[in-house]
Design a protein around this motif. Structure first.
Motif, PDB file in Angstrom:
ATOM      1  N   LYS A  54     -26.903 -47.429  34.202  1.00 33.73           N
ATOM      2  CA  LYS A  54     -26.457 -48.793  33.621  1.00 33.73           C
ATOM      3  C   LYS A  54     -26.655 -48.609  31.858  1.00 33.73           C
ATOM      4  O   LYS A  54     -25.375 -48.724  31.209  1.00 33.73           O
ATOM      5  CB  LYS A  54     -26.951 -50.220  33.922  1.00 33.73           C
ATOM      6  N   ASP A  79     -15.389 -62.234  36.025  1.00 32.49           N
ATOM      7  CA  ASP A  79     -16.548 -61.679  35.414  1.00 32.49           C
ATOM      8  C   ASP A  79     -17.357 -61.209  36.241  1.00 32.49           C
ATOM      9  O   ASP A  79     -17.348 -59.940  36.628  1.00 32.49           O
ATOM     10  CB  ASP A  79     -17.177 -62.228  34.889  1.00 32.49           C
ATOM     11  N   GLN A  80     -17.549 -61.882  37.810  1.00 32.28           N
ATOM     12  CA  GLN A  80     -18.145 -61.826  38.721  1.00 32.28           C
ATOM     13  C   GLN A  80     -17.523 -60.518  39.379  1.00 32.28           C
ATOM     14  O   GLN A  80     -18.244 -59.641  40.111  1.00 32.28           O
ATOM     15  CB  GLN A  80     -18.640 -63.050  39.992  1.00 32.28           C
ATOM     16  N   ALA A 102     -18.649 -57.084  38.024  1.00 28.81           N
ATOM     17  CA  ALA A 102     -20.261 -56.955  38.294  1.00 28.81           C
ATOM     18  C   ALA A 102     -20.185 -56.763  39.615  1.00 28.81           C
ATOM     19  O   ALA A 102     -21.088 -55.634  40.004  1.00 28.81           O
ATOM     20  CB  ALA A 102     -21.042 -58.441  38.203  1.00 28.81           C
ATOM     21  N   ASP A 149     -19.427 -53.332  39.872  1.00 26.34           N
ATOM     22  CA  ASP A 149     -20.439 -52.169  38.494  1.00 26.34           C
ATOM     23  C   ASP A 149     -19.054 -51.565  37.774  1.00 26.34           C
ATOM     24  O   ASP A 149     -19.466 -50.293  37.740  1.00 26.34           O
ATOM     25  CB  ASP A 149     -20.841 -50.959  39.604  1.00 26.34           C
ATOM     26  N   LEU A 176     -18.667 -51.668  33.766  1.00 27.78           N
ATOM     27  CA  LEU A 176     -18.860 -52.505  32.569  1.00 27.78           C
ATOM     28  C   LEU A 176     -18.313 -52.861  31.889  1.00 27.78           C
ATOM     29  O   LEU A 176     -16.760 -52.597  31.726  1.00 27.78           O
ATOM     30  CB  LEU A 176     -20.478 -51.745  31.885  1.00 27.78           C
ATOM     31  N   ASP A 188     -25.725 -57.273  25.927  1.00 30.27           N
ATOM     32  CA  ASP A 188     -26.382 -56.895  27.638  1.00 30.27           C
ATOM     33  C   ASP A 188     -27.903 -57.117  27.671  1.00 30.27           C
ATOM     34  O   ASP A 188     -28.408 -56.144  26.742  1.00 30.27           O
ATOM     35  CB  ASP A 188     -25.563 -56.160  28.154  1.00 30.27           C
TER      36      ASP A 188
END
Length: 498
Positions: A114, A438-439, A442, A445, A447, A498
């Motif tokens: 990440k 948004d979840q 996430a 995975d 970004l 982030d």
């Protein structure tokens, strides 16, 4: 097969993913591409705009693609053919909005980390600004473009000289559907004369030129992709010709001609609308966005010149973005190399041969699809395979690289330009939940450079991409060569902390 009904409109099936929409007049019906679930997604506005466009003066063919939805005058996701007239509406306000794909030398596991992906996002955003009105001053490592070079971009497109001055590999021009556009008389001189006439009337020309090498807002994006080539031998062979690397990292971009294209297009709409009022000409479907000009008239010449100017800007904008993106990858991951796979438009009118005669093929949210052996591909790297078709879906469902089949002739050698909206922007903001959106990113995975992913661009705002692709495949228009899976996304939004 059942008839699909949208109020007073009836779509009559002809196959699993093909149908016709009668116009209710002497004109031949509209060709519809889409499975029954896709056909059911077309609302009344989309269908009425399709009928208005098909019955407009000089129009000989109209195709509705699976991603079709209401637009300006003509639906987004349609193909309009005319041998005698040009129409600004079926091109739109973002002249030559396009897709491009850069294949890098990196394996997919190079961007698993990440922190690495976040560094790549930062490096790209330092070079390629996003959002309406944003230009080079918003990105400290962008290319600065002086007015003189900006004029050359508009009139020459991706010429060797323009590419060299901007640090774009000259050979990338051979991987463009069209690396440059000429004026109404097939000359660059006409464009130079037209530009000089326009300059006093283009608000903040310098600022618009400074947008070269930038993404816009809305549905424009850049995506880092993991490439997954199909398992069959044909897909592997075609992918090799395209320059795709299975298990590699590529970068997909979607943008157009930015402020300069918008200025040119809106100027044309206003000019032609004034002419229609002056001459008291009836508008097709009483729609002010369906103005037109007969070929050979001063009005048609002016539109074709302005479209070419905007298209040249869009071409170089994409190539410069790809050069800057590659530069960003090289900063974060030294030794990275990259080659352009293809650059292809979905908001343009092109002079092509339809039914054995020259015609202007207007693709509004539609993509050219020439198969192997098509005479127009002679002398290109894709003569024996067909050219790459770049179809964005959404970051979570993926995007597709396809290749046309012989059956594409039925759709005027065109396919959809993506998934197509099923929720308008206001409806998406009203119906979707920001935290869930948004979840979902996430969980996947994926970004982004945004603190919150733009909710009106959430995957749920778009049609089912797999069903859209099934429509294209079942109709015999194109086959999938590879799927692209997003690892990170660049969109118009606040930079993530982030």
């Amino acid at each position: 097969m059942t008839t699909t009904t949208q109020s007073k409109y009836q779509i009559l099936p002809r196959g699993e993913a093909t149908a016709i929409l009668p116009t209710g007049s002497k004109h031949s019906p509209i060709t519809v591409i889409g499975t029954e679930p896709i056909r059911s997604s077309f609302d009344e506005l989309c269908l009425q705009q399709a009928i208005n466009s098909r019955t407009a003066p000089g129009v000989t063919n109209l195709v509705l693609n699976p991603d079709a939805h209401g637009g300006y005058g003509a639906p987004v996701g349609c193909v309009l053919v005319s041998p005698t007239h040009v129409y600004p509406g079926p091109v739109g306000v973002d002249i030559k909005c396009s897709m491009s794909l850069l294949q890098t030398s990196l394996p997919a596991d190079a961007v698993i980390d990440k922190q690495t992906r976040r560094a790549l996002i930062d490096a790209i955003c330092e070079r390629t600004p996003t959002g309406a009105g944003k230009g080079q001053r918003n990105a400290p490592k962008s290319r600065h473009v002086e007015e003189a070079l900006g004029k050359r971009v508009l009139t020459e497109g991706a010429s060797p000289g323009v590419c060299r001055e901007l640090g774009i590999p000259v050979e990338w021009a051979s991987r463009c559907e069209d690396s440059f556009h000429v004026g109404h008389d097939d000359s660059t001189g006409a464009l130079a004369l037209r530009l000089e006439k326009l300059l006093p009337h283009i608000y903040q020309f310098d600022a618009k030129i400074s947008q070269l090498g930038s993404y816009g807002g809305g549905n424009h994006f850049g995506e880092c992709e993991a490439v997954e080539v199909g398992d069959d031998q044909r897909s592997r062979d075609i992918a090799k010709t395209f320059g795709l690397i299975d298990g590699g990292i590529a970068f997909l971009s979607h943008c157009g001609s930015r402020g300069i294209g918008h200025s040119l297009a809106t100027g044309q709409f206003k000019s032609l609308q004034a002419k229609f009022e002056q001459w008291d000409i009836p508008l097709p479907g009483k729609d002010r966005e369906l103005v037109y000009a007969p070929l050979g008239t001063p009005e048609a010449n002016a539109y074709l010149d302005d479209m070419a100017l905007g298209a040249n800007f869009a071409t170089v904008n994409h190539l410069l973005i790809n050069a800057l993106v590659l530069e960003a990858f090289q900063e974060v991951l030294p030794g990275t190399t990259g080659e352009l796979v293809y650059f292809i438009s979905h908001n343009i009118a092109r002079k092509e041969i339809v039914d054995n005669r020259p015609a202007w093929v207007h693709r509004k949210g539609a993509t050219r699809a020439y198969p192997a052996g098509h005479f127009a591909l002679k002398g290109t790297p894709f003569a024996e395979t067909g050219h790459p078709i770049l179809l964005p879906g959404n970051p979570q469902a993926g995007s597709a690289v396809m290749v046309a089949e012989a059956g594409a002739e039925a759709s005027c050698y065109s396919v959809n330009h993506g998934a197509g909206r099923q929720l308008g922007r206001k409806a998406a903001k009203r119906e979707l939940d920001q935290r869930q959106v948004d979840q979902s990113f996430a969980d996947a995975d994926i970004l982004s450079n945004c603190r919150q992913y733009p909710i009106d661009e959430a995957p749920a705002a778009y049609k089912d991409f797999d069903e859209v692709l099934r429509s294209v495949k079942s109709a015999g228009l194109a086959s999938e060569v590879a799927r692209l899976k997003a690892r990170f996304v660049i969109k118009d939004g606040d930079k993530a902390d982030d």
